[in-house]
Design a protein around this motif. Structure first.
Motif, mmCIF file in Angstrom:
data_model
loop_
_atom_site.group_PDB
_atom_site.id
_atom_site.type_symbol
_atom_site.label_atom_id
_atom_site.label_comp_id
_atom_site.label_asym_id
_atom_site.label_seq_id
_atom_site.Cartn_x
_atom_site.Cartn_y
_atom_site.Cartn_z
ATOM 1 N N TRP A 1 37.492 54.834 -32.317
ATOM 2 C CA TRP A 1 36.036 55.557 -32.183
ATOM 3 C C TRP A 1 36.123 56.445 -31.297
ATOM 4 O O TRP A 1 35.190 57.102 -31.069
ATOM 5 N N PRO B 1 33.646 59.336 -34.419
ATOM 6 C CA PRO B 1 33.899 59.745 -35.876
ATOM 7 C C PRO B 1 32.782 60.773 -36.228
ATOM 8 O O PRO B 1 33.129 61.495 -37.259
ATOM 9 N N TYR B 2 31.646 60.812 -35.843
ATOM 10 C CA TYR B 2 30.580 61.484 -36.215
ATOM 11 C C TYR B 2 30.090 62.745 -35.506
ATOM 12 O O TYR B 2 29.449 63.822 -35.896
ATOM 13 N N THR B 3 30.345 62.615 -33.963
ATOM 14 C CA THR B 3 29.814 63.676 -33.445
ATOM 15 C C THR B 3 31.171 64.185 -32.594
ATOM 16 O O THR B 3 31.020 65.436 -31.931
ATOM 17 N N LEU C 1 32.828 45.009 -32.065
ATOM 18 C CA LEU C 1 31.931 44.653 -33.197
ATOM 19 C C LEU C 1 33.154 44.487 -34.362
ATOM 20 O O LEU C 1 32.715 43.264 -35.014
ATOM 21 N N PHE D 1 14.032 56.688 -29.939
ATOM 22 C CA PHE D 1 15.106 56.043 -30.723
ATOM 23 C C PHE D 1 15.005 54.495 -30.665
ATOM 24 O O PHE D 1 15.855 53.776 -30.924
ATOM 25 N N ALA E 1 26.921 46.367 -32.338
ATOM 26 C CA ALA E 1 26.659 47.545 -33.311
ATOM 27 C C ALA E 1 25.545 48.590 -32.479
ATOM 28 O O ALA E 1 25.753 49.724 -32.429
ATOM 29 N N LEU F 1 27.155 50.261 -29.682
ATOM 30 C CA LEU F 1 28.057 51.412 -30.180
ATOM 31 C C LEU F 1 26.863 52.583 -30.469
ATOM 32 O O LEU F 1 27.181 53.753 -30.197
ATOM 33 N N GLU F 2 25.906 52.157 -31.216
ATOM 34 C CA GLU F 2 24.976 53.327 -31.612
ATOM 35 C C GLU F 2 24.205 53.985 -30.266
ATOM 36 O O GLU F 2 24.309 55.117 -30.361
ATOM 37 N N ALA G 1 24.899 62.311 -26.988
ATOM 38 C CA ALA G 1 24.676 63.283 -27.792
ATOM 39 C C ALA G 1 23.247 64.022 -27.384
ATOM 40 O O ALA G 1 23.348 65.099 -26.863
ATOM 41 N N ASN H 1 20.827 54.773 -39.452
ATOM 42 C CA ASN H 1 21.725 55.054 -38.382
ATOM 43 C C ASN H 1 22.317 53.838 -37.930
ATOM 44 O O ASN H 1 23.815 54.014 -37.944
ATOM 45 N N ARG H 2 22.034 52.578 -38.063
ATOM 46 C CA ARG H 2 22.800 51.449 -37.672
ATOM 47 C C ARG H 2 23.625 51.330 -38.927
ATOM 48 O O ARG H 2 25.118 50.890 -38.683
ATOM 49 N N LEU I 1 25.132 53.547 -40.506
ATOM 50 C CA LEU I 1 26.329 54.271 -40.388
ATOM 51 C C LEU I 1 27.472 54.086 -39.349
ATOM 52 O O LEU I 1 28.518 54.297 -39.533
ATOM 53 N N VAL I 2 26.788 53.190 -38.341
ATOM 54 C CA VAL I 2 27.634 52.681 -37.301
ATOM 55 C C VAL I 2 28.626 51.765 -37.963
ATOM 56 O O VAL I 2 29.642 51.805 -37.666
ATOM 57 N N TRP I 3 28.104 51.254 -38.816
ATOM 58 C CA TRP I 3 28.999 49.877 -39.691
ATOM 59 C C TRP I 3 29.851 50.423 -40.420
ATOM 60 O O TRP I 3 30.739 49.917 -41.081
ATOM 61 N N PHE I 4 29.747 51.535 -40.944
ATOM 62 C CA PHE I 4 30.212 52.463 -42.273
ATOM 63 C C PHE I 4 31.791 52.054 -42.090
ATOM 64 O O PHE I 4 32.321 51.748 -43.146
ATOM 65 N N TRP J 1 19.447 59.502 -37.291
ATOM 66 C CA TRP J 1 18.744 60.332 -36.281
ATOM 67 C C TRP J 1 19.112 61.644 -36.077
ATOM 68 O O TRP J 1 18.347 62.181 -35.265
ATOM 69 N N HIS K 1 22.305 62.615 -35.149
ATOM 70 C CA HIS K 1 23.357 63.144 -34.260
ATOM 71 C C HIS K 1 24.586 62.906 -34.934
ATOM 72 O O HIS K 1 25.701 63.585 -34.706
ATOM 73 N N PHE K 2 24.564 62.468 -36.221
ATOM 74 C CA PHE K 2 25.686 62.040 -36.969
ATOM 75 C C PHE K 2 26.057 62.932 -37.977
ATOM 76 O O PHE K 2 25.422 63.087 -38.867
ATOM 77 N N ARG K 3 27.207 63.534 -37.943
ATOM 78 C CA ARG K 3 27.775 64.390 -38.760
ATOM 79 C C ARG K 3 28.878 63.761 -39.620
ATOM 80 O O ARG K 3 30.093 63.792 -39.361
ATOM 81 N N CYS K 4 28.264 62.996 -40.937
ATOM 82 C CA CYS K 4 29.143 62.531 -41.797
ATOM 83 C C CYS K 4 29.464 63.051 -42.818
ATOM 84 O O CYS K 4 29.857 62.415 -43.944
ATOM 85 N N ALA L 1 35.930 61.621 -40.538
ATOM 86 C CA ALA L 1 36.849 61.920 -39.333
ATOM 87 C C ALA L 1 38.400 61.911 -39.566
ATOM 88 O O ALA L 1 38.948 60.951 -40.196
#
Lengths: 374, 320
Positions: free
Chosen positions: A60, A64-66, A80, A142, A169, A172-173, A180, B156-157, B159-162, B298, B300-303, B307
């Motif tokens: 991680w 992977p998303y930011t 997790l 948030f 989870a 991590l979130e 960010a 959002n949660r 996506l963390v699990w995805f 939210w 922040h995540f560019r999915c 990745a």
């Protein structure tokens, strides 16, 4: 059961730290299981350990998303994944990889209770969760309840696996959100997003935290804490750097006497001992093969079978394997087992060592044996 | 609806063996055994029965069953057997893939979401599939729930699990096009018959259902049934057998959208809206082409792109 857990990347730089932690875990006779979670990418080679169980997890960092490179993402993500996959039930002792055992941790915790090390850098404020509003006002968007009181504890900590499963989870979130949202601040992304995110996730899940003296840093003169955290350099009596974990390379000689008396010198003494042991060879000779709990054996028409928890099949041992299994009683070291079997079969000294080590290594890999320090 | 009975069985097997076991009358194994007895299948099947509260299991093949003595007597209405059709194609029966995440949200987040659902009674409309079909589905839904702030809690949660869910289902992490959400309310007699969520023009890949209800629970029923599927020459259909998941508050059930599933009828004696079984259904849609600028959750995540660390990953790998 206490699961001692730490997370690293698959890189070579983490190996000596992991082996040193493993060595100290065995030396302190820490009960339970040692688990190394390895955040790995496709193509990474998983490290091997004598005592620690290695679990491969998703990588991680960078996020992977930011795209944010921040190694603590790997920790929360690995925990997790490990908890999700294994659903263990017990106490988890969470450590940073730059930790060693000074003595064993035997206390366990129940659900809803965590014992952690005091968070020295904790700085309260007037914003959400009692954090400084200048840096954390964005959390209003948030988090449902910003009035919760945060536990001012950090790792090492003892937490029940069920609580870890509930909060990992969110931990991590939140880490991703904190990094960010603070990315454009004058000081850059929040360096301690890991600790803040953990504290918020724990508070949101209503998990009570108590401060306990688990960890001590290398600059302490003395402490009864069972775990030593060496992320900071060890200083000499004159305040100069006597040893720096950032520049140390595996196998380099260590001069404990250069460190000021205290916990830092204790670390270097342990490290020197570890280096000396490593130079003696693969280290099997000073290990004791012990049968794992729950392994059952049976004989059918003279053949020995092992029923190993977690395996769908039974394992059949040939006559040589059965002879080795029978002397793995948890008392004898590998060197003693070698001697006993050589005497029993009238073989020259050293002639069976490779075969015996191969069989014991296989029995360890399939979960029938664990190797404990002599 | 009558209480489901516990059926004591003595299963006689070839070779004179006998196994005693107690099953609930809706256990899929019960149907499978009676089906095998009445209509010998061209393919032999494995039956596994839990023993000793699940701590042990008895396994045998359907061809070994000689007779079953049941107490009380069981008269099973056998419908067409899943694999009895003669076909040139190989027929495979596959268990549904799904996973359950309990305590998905924090307790306060769950309360907040429930409060939102209870306060939104006026916004719920009759749910539809592609068009309103009361024979297929009866429940109430807020279709625009996905645009709300509250939906972001779950999205959002999720996506963390995805990545972990993708690994669990042995599928690659795919670039997302849309995260779609609905909030549904199921009251007295409401249901959603067997269906799956994917369609050629709707690239849903992962489906999730998050349950919420007030405590104590004011409804019964409403379980999610995930059906075994029968694949004959690439054509899939639901089998008669299934796994049931209880709609427990703060529980998320995730499954590939192609899995056949059904929401069983809800019984809500009070008929009060607040006693309904509420659920947030969320679907992850695969993007036809990657979009690095698309943000989710939210924000922040560019999915919209997978990745690099997940690209081409062999998803099921044993640790050393």
């Amino acid at each position: 059961v206490i699961y001692t857990v730490f997370c690293t990347s698959a890189g070579a730089e983490a190996q000596w730290q992991s082996e040193l932690l493993e060595y100290s875990w065995g030396r302190a006779r820490q009960p339970g299981e040692l688990v190394r979670l390895v955040a790995s990418r496709p193509g990474d080679t998983l490290p091997r350990h004598r005592l620690a169980r290695v679990v491969e997890t998703l990588c991680w960092s960078p996020h992977p998303y930011t795209g944010d490179a921040y190694p603590p993402y790997n920790k929360a993500a690995a925990l997790l994944e490990w908890q999700f996959a294994e659903q263990i039930d017990g106490t988890v002792l969470l450590l940073e990889p730059q930790c060693v055992f000074r003595s064993s941790v035997t206390a366990e915790v129940g659900r809803g209770q965590v014992a952690g090390t005091a968070w020295a850098d904790w700085s309260p404020g007037d914003g959400p969760f009692g954090l400084p509003s200048s840096h954390f006002a964005f959390l209003e968007r948030f988090c449902v309840d910003r009035t919760l009181e945060l536990p001012a504890v950090t790792m090492p900590l003892l937490i029940h696996s069920c609580d870890l499963r509930r909060l990992a989870a969110r931990w991590l979130e939140l880490m991703g959100i904190l990094r960010a949202e603070s990315a454009n601040s004058p000081t850059g992304p929040l360096a301690n997003a890991d600790e803040v995110a953990y504290a918020i996730a724990a508070a949101e899940n209503g998990i009570r935290h108590d401060v306990a003296e688990f960890g001590v840093a290398t600059d302490a003169a003395q402490s009864v804490a069972p775990v030593l955290d060496y992320r900071r350099p060890v200083l000499s009596a004159l305040g100069e750097i006597a040893w720096d974990p950032a520049t140390y390379r595996n196998g380099d000689s260590v001069h404990a006497e250069r460190a000021a008396p205290g916990v830092g010198r204790e670390l270097l003494t342990l490290l020197a001992e570890f280096v000396a042991r490593s130079e003696q060879g693969p280290g099997l000779a000073f290990l004791r093969p012990c049968r794992r709990k729950g392994v059952r054996e049976g004989k059918i028409l003279g053949s020995l079978f092992l029923d190993i928890p977690g395996r769908a099949d039974t394992v059949s041992l040939n006559s040589s394997g059965a002879a080795i299994w029978e002397v793995c009683d948890g008392d004898r070291t590998l060197a003693e087992i070698n001697r006993d079997l050589e005497a029993r079969f009238g073989m020259p000294s050293g002639s069976l060592r490779v075969d015996i080590e191969a069989v014991i290594g296989r029995l360890e890999r399939i979960g029938a044996l664990r190797l404990e320090p002599a | 609806m009558a209480e489901l009975r516990e059926i004591q069985l003595r299963i006689r097997l070839t070779g004179g063996h006998e196994q005693a076991v107690t099953l609930r009358e809706d256990a899929p194994e019960l149907l499978a055994m009676f089906t095998a007895l009445s209509t010998p299948l061209p393919e032999d099947h494995l039956i596994q029965l839990p023993l000793d509260g699940g701590r042990a299991a008895c396994s045998f093949r359907t061809s070994q069953i000689v007779a079953i003595v049941s107490e009380p007597p069981v008269v099973t209405v056998l419908r067409k057997t899943p694999v009895a059709e003669k076909s040139a194609h190989v027929t495979r029966v596959r268990r549904p893939r799904f996973t359950i995440i309990d305590d998905f949200l924090g307790p306060q987040e769950h309360r907040e979401l429930l409060a939102f659902a209870l306060a939104s009674e006026e916004q719920f409309k009759a749910g539809s599939v592609t068009s309103y079909d009361p024979d297929q589905r009866q429940n109430l839904v807020i279709l625009g729930f996905g645009e709300s702030v509250h939906s972001r809690l779950i999205q959002n949660r999720l996506l963390v699990w995805f990545p972990l869910l993708a690994k669990t289902f042995a599928m690659p992490v795919f670039p997302l096009a849309v995260v779609e959400s609905q909030l549904t309310a199921a009251g007295e007699g409401h249901y959603f018959k067997v269906h799956n969520d994917d369609a050629p023009n709707c690239p849903r890949v992962l489906s999730s259902v998050y349950y919420l209800h007030r405590a104590p629970r004011g409804f019964a029923g409403g379980e999610l049934r995930l059906y075994d599927s029968i694949d004959t020459g690439g054509v899939r259909r639901p089998a008669e057998t299934f796994t049931a998941v209880e709609p427990v508050a703060n529980r998320l059930v995730v499954f590939p959208s192609e899995e056949f599933h059904e929401a069983m009828p809800v019984r809500c004696p009070s008929r009060e809206f607040a006693d309904n079984r509420f659920a947030v259904t969320t679907w992850l849609h695969r993007a036809a082409s990657p979009d690095p600028a698309a943000t989710f959750g939210w924000g922040h995540f560019r999915c919209g792109v997978a990745a690099p660390q997940f690209a081409g990953r062999p998803h099921v790998r044993d640790a050393a």
